[in-house]
Write an enzyme that holds these catalytic residues in place. Structure first.
Site, short mmCIF file in Angstrom:
data_model
loop_
_atom_site.label_atom_id
_atom_site.label_comp_id
_atom_site.label_asym_id
_atom_site.label_seq_id
_atom_site.Cartn_x
_atom_site.Cartn_y
_atom_site.Cartn_z
N THR A 190 0.92 -1.06 0.09
CA THR A 190 0.02 0.14 0.09
C THR A 190 0.91 1.35 0.07
O THR A 190 1.92 1.36 0.61
CB THR A 190 -0.91 0.27 1.45
N GLU A 336 -5.60 -3.46 2.77
CA GLU A 336 -5.58 -4.09 4.10
C GLU A 336 -6.94 -5.09 4.59
O GLU A 336 -6.90 -5.87 5.27
CB GLU A 336 -5.38 -3.28 5.29
N LYS A 446 -10.55 18.05 14.86
CA LYS A 446 -11.04 17.84 16.38
C LYS A 446 -11.09 19.05 17.09
O LYS A 446 -10.23 19.61 17.36
CB LYS A 446 -10.14 16.91 16.75
N TRP A 451 -15.83 15.92 16.42
CA TRP A 451 -15.17 15.75 15.38
C TRP A 451 -15.95 16.90 14.34
O TRP A 451 -17.23 16.64 14.23
CB TRP A 451 -15.11 14.65 14.87
#
Lengths: 546, 546
Positions: A190, A336, A446, A451
């Site tokens: 990746t 993944e 944040k 958030w």
């Protein structure tokens, strides 16, 4: 872990990827495998013949010294030989290393060397890439794949051998051995925005189970015709070649193509009666444009097009539905995750009452997790958030085809949480189980313990026709940790003020979420592939604030 | 076995049957689980609620001492609590032992004792069976399942406790642990014609993979409504409860019913909109008769009915298709194969040109093996026979959900061949991969090194309207090993000769295959369940020839 009474079942029977092809070759021996050659012509074989060729390829590779524990790189398009390598290499207990031909030379050399790819199979058309790598790499044996006789192929690769030559003298009944299901069948690297590529090694077990997951998620059967459009050198083309094989579905391998010329792909949809394909919005957009320009519009109402990479725009989904009847199905995953983690196909029966707009809006979501994938949204402390469609958190996953480490990379603890892989994606999960991405963790703002999705805010700013481009980043704030700052490029000939931007946002965002500062600029930095480069905006801002 | 580079995947993530329900409860929390109570009334819950009840049941069982390694018998119909036990018992690392309530008392006691079932859950309606077992068995704790308050239930079972009472005080958040996937989740005992029942122990891994196999074979999805009609105390109702759960399909549990009264089953098909069900020809025949007598015939054209046990007659398949539109799908397997090994649903595209009769004839076959099941026909020396649709041999199988031994039974070597399970069934496999059974190994006639199917010959004799019953056995022959002998019962008022029988056979059988001897008798011996008792015919003949 609990251990009880041992079963009497064949629990030691290893899940091997070769078993998928053996099944197809036994039960669907005559089912077609159609492939496009580098010269643009089409060829046809069958699962029975493919098994024989895989046997020849395995025998050929073994004669070169490939064995359990070897790494064999492959540099190729969605070709027949690439498909055969998907089975021949792992059948020997060796690992097939995907060489992503889109990587830069330094990264590609890193992948070859980090994976210790002693052997590399390279398609004739990609010899220039291989030749650049030859000097500095780990490769001891180059294997050239071509439809032409060896004498007609020129290469500076030292000691190169020709795959078809080796295969023509090899045996069709190679004495395959069972492979430990935890052995890596494939490897992929990746490429994040930072650091070197990271190796994800897919076991036979993971690939086998992932194939079953794809089968179930798409109700794949032997009455389907599957065409993997996603490159086979990139997250294994979403495991579509193996999944199609596992149910004995006719397989169409489109070879080399580009988003700029979708004629071969369009031709295959019609002539080979493709029912299932995969790709990214950029590819499907190209296809839609191509089809729109045709004198006769094909009926693709039986086609399921799985679209990954980024959220498919509603305009694309509607465009396909209206023009051809084909359904775009959003799927989500990463290297993944083998890669399929969620799919958004059929509507849940309980949602049958949704109005049309809400229906399209829902189809933009990443969808429902596949059986086998556990997924949850967690807060920064790692606590699971409620499945209420509102609570935004990082998505983490685990399961038999989710990675639980990176190959030979020790400092990866920050990528995992109690054995769950951290996706780096921020999203919500609703009460119906639908996963919806809202941001990347590194881009989310944040502020005051809460958030704010930078992407949601950017999209909201872009709803104003006076705006051409927008980027929202978080800048450090002593009291609130971070505060949002919006960068806005006005559309040609338009002007607007910071208050215009804020008031446009006030319907969808709480007052505390609104950007304190709106910066008007002439243009925004972009990466080499045209994505907003927020990292550059952040560093520039940090430099200014320093 | 080959071992290569270790993967980075979650290969240690155990395939647990509880994961199937956890997935449904998370992603399909609101999807209905409908159940019929012993009083005939219907109740409704959801996967979310079922997970909470499974947690309570696991907690309740754990409080009684059930733990990893325990055996818990279940004597119940296709009930809600039986469904819950399918997950609660294995979740503790314990093994759920299916107690087949159709077994004789001695066999049932043998099963309880051989499996060391210290705990037995028994439905109130089956207390008489449990009470007979109580004296002589291994059971230390009887657990009564009932919808009524404990005070209203009378039983002589010593120290019996009441499941719902225990569950009502138990926790909904039982701290489940992961279970070794090779631990037996379930046990079932097969009853052959000879010897004691033999224990087949199904691992979590096998049951999980079998569920995926059923999903793929039937294209099960969450838009389906699944009703397991096959008893849940018999080969786990073909794994349908787990398979439905694994895709979040609505589940309908029909409780207790009988082939004589199909009203509740018919009602469920219509009112719950069932799309997938399983059963045996005897059940489906009862249903067809019931439906034929109704004033309004329901449209079941969206229904797939999987039929096991014996070959479904074409008249039954056609009858359902013509009357209701429903499709009967022949499936094949045994306790030793979890049980689904083959399915005969969709026609292969390459066979689309078959005429109608050939199509129906093909649908009688056992069908195509599921991915994961390796199956071949072998000759008496164990050599694989060609897949030509003609070469008759014993069918042997292996795979992750095929048994490779019997529980605590040492003298079972004759049931396996190089790790493959011997089915005892004789059949052919054709070039398209279709499996077709022709006989039982013990009934096939071995003559001059060739095999003659006794069933084929019986069916051919029965084609003569003058014949009421027929049985063909092999009798020892010095020169040919065995020779066929036909036993024939003439139809009321009809007479025919041995030559009539032989000439009727001569079209379909070679001359050397024709029976040398045709014995006319008044009746043929049958077993307690009405099957031809060829063993009795053979022993009688042996006694006569001695």
């Amino acid at each position: 872990m609990l251990h009880g009474i041992p079963s009497t079942m064949g629990d030691d029977y290893q899940l091997n990827v070769l078993s998928l092809l053996r099944y197809a070759a036994t039960t669907f021996a005559e089912t077609e495998v159609v492939h496009r050659r580098s010269d643009g012509s089409w060829g046809r074989s069958s699962y029975g013949e493919e098994f024989a060729r895989v046997s020849r390829m395995a025998d050929a590779l073994a004669s070169l010294g490939v064995k359990a524990g070897s790494s064999v790189g492959v540099l190729d398009w969605n070709s027949r030989r690439h498909y055969e390598a998907y089975f021949a290499v792992p059948s020997l207990g060796a690992t097939m290393v995907q060489l992503n031909l889109r990587l830069g030379e330094a990264d590609l050399a890193y992948v070859v060397n980090h994976s210790k790819a002693e052997y590399v199979i390279v398609d004739e058309s990609l010899l220039p890439i291989a030749e650049k790598l030859a000097g500095e790499s780990y490769v001891k044996q180059w294997i050239v794949a071509s439809d032409r006789p060896a004498a007609e192929v020129e290469t500076s690769l030292p000691g190169a051998v020709f795959l078809e030559d080796l295969m023509s003298g090899a045996r069709e009944d190679y004495p395959f051995e069972e492979v430990d299901e935890k052995t890596a069948a494939y490897a992929g690297y990746t490429t994040g925005t930072t650091g070197r590529p990271k190796g994800v090694y897919y076991s036979h077990r993971a690939s086998y189970l992932h194939s079953l997951g794809v089968d179930a998620g798409l109700s794949l059967t032997f009455t389907d015709v599957t065409m993997p459009i996603t490159p086979m050198f990139h997250v294994l083309s979403w495991g579509f070649p193996q999944a199609a094989t596992s149910v004995g579905a006719k397989l169409v391998l489109p070879g080399r193509f580009s988003a700029e010329d979708m004629s071969a792909i369009a031709q295959a949809f019609v002539e080979e009666k493709v029912t299932v394909a995969n790709g990214a919005p950029v590819i499907f957009s190209g296809l839609l444009q191509y089809l729109r320009a045709q004198p006769e519009i094909p009926d693709l109402s039986h086609v399921r097009m799985v679209s990954g990479s980024t959220e498919p725009p509603v305009s694309l989904m509607k465009g396909f539905k209206d023009l051809t009847g084909a359904e775009i199905i959003h799927g989500y995953g990463a290297s993944e995750t083998s890669p399929l983690a969620t799919l958004n196909w059929r509507l849940k029966p309980e949602l049958a009452g949704l109005d049309e707009d809400a229906g399209w809006d829902l189809k933009r979501a990443q969808g429902l997790p596949l059986l086998g994938v556990e997924i949850k949204a967690v807060d920064p402390a790692g606590e699971e958030l409620p499945r209420d469609g509102k609570s935004m958190g990082e998505l983490i996953m685990r399961g038999p085809w989710i990675t639980s480490s990176y190959h030979k990379l020790d400092d990866n603890a920050d990528r995992f949480l109690d054995g769950w892989w951290r996706s780096g994606d921020v999203g919500v999960i609703d009460a119906h189980g639908y996963v919806k991405l809202t941001d990347r963790l590194k881009d989310v703002i944040k502020s005051g313990g809460e958030w704010i999705s930078s992407i949601d805010m950017e999209n909201a700013i872009l709803d104003d026709a006076r705006v051409k481009e927008a980027a929202v980043i978080g800048v450090p704030d002593e009291k609130w940790d971070e505060r949002p700052v919006a960068y806005v490029v006005a559309a040609e000939g338009q002007t607007l003020t910071a208050d215009d931007v804020r008031s446009g946002l006030s319907e969808r965002f709480a007052k505390w979420q609104l950007p304190d500062e709106v910066v008007f600029v002439d243009e925004l930095p972009r990466t080499s592939v045209g994505k907003l480069d927020k990292k550059a905006i952040r560093s520039q801002r940090a430099a200014e604030d320093a």
